[in-house]
Motif scaffolding. Sequence first.
Motif, PDB file in Angstrom:
ATOM      1  N   SER A 149      -1.000   8.187   0.440  1.00  0.00           N
ATOM      2  CA  SER A 149      -1.293   9.222  -0.561  1.00  0.00           C
ATOM      3  C   SER A 149      -0.524  10.511  -0.302  1.00  0.00           C
ATOM      4  O   SER A 149      -0.112  11.192  -1.239  1.00  0.00           O
TER       5      SER A 149
ATOM      6  N   GLY B 237       3.642   9.130  -0.186  1.00  0.00           N
ATOM      7  CA  GLY B 237       4.076   8.200  -1.220  1.00  0.00           C
ATOM      8  C   GLY B 237       4.856   7.027  -0.675  1.00  0.00           C
ATOM      9  O   GLY B 237       5.321   6.170  -1.411  1.00  0.00           O
TER      10      GLY B 237
ATOM     11  N   THR C  47       0.860  -1.179   0.000  1.00  0.00           N
ATOM     12  CA  THR C  47       0.000   0.000   0.000  1.00  0.00           C
ATOM     13  C   THR C  47       0.895   1.228   0.000  1.00  0.00           C
ATOM     14  O   THR C  47       2.030   1.187   0.495  1.00  0.00           O
ATOM     15  N   GLN C  48       0.356   2.300  -0.566  1.00  0.00           N
ATOM     16  CA  GLN C  48       1.140   3.520  -0.661  1.00  0.00           C
ATOM     17  C   GLN C  48       0.362   4.662  -0.027  1.00  0.00           C
ATOM     18  O   GLN C  48      -0.814   4.871  -0.342  1.00  0.00           O
TER      19      GLN C  48
END
Length: 109
Positions: free
Chosen positions: A22, A25, A19-20
């Motif tokens: 938002s 990053g 997962t990144q």
Amino acid sequence: MSLKKLLNKTCKINQITYTQASASGQQTVTSTVLESSLPCRLRTRSVSERKYSLPAYALATHSIYVQAKSSLYGKKLSVEIENNTYDVIGLINMGGEERLFCLYAERRG
């Protein structure tokens, strides 16, 4: 010889997800157990096996055989066997009456 006798070790199979965030990053890796205490067989791949295999599997240092499980298809996996972790590069359905998967894997570390 039966398949159960050939699968002489047990392993834990994890699904790896990324997962990144938002805002930053930054990527986070999450490991979720899909199978625990699954009978398996670990085999080191020979140099010639690696040399003459499909390019996608040339990095695989080991073959891990497990009973076929539909939960393993299409996922990023890692396998833990005897305190060693293996990153799965590919999965091949070996077919047969008892349905066997071969996980091509690279030993981590």
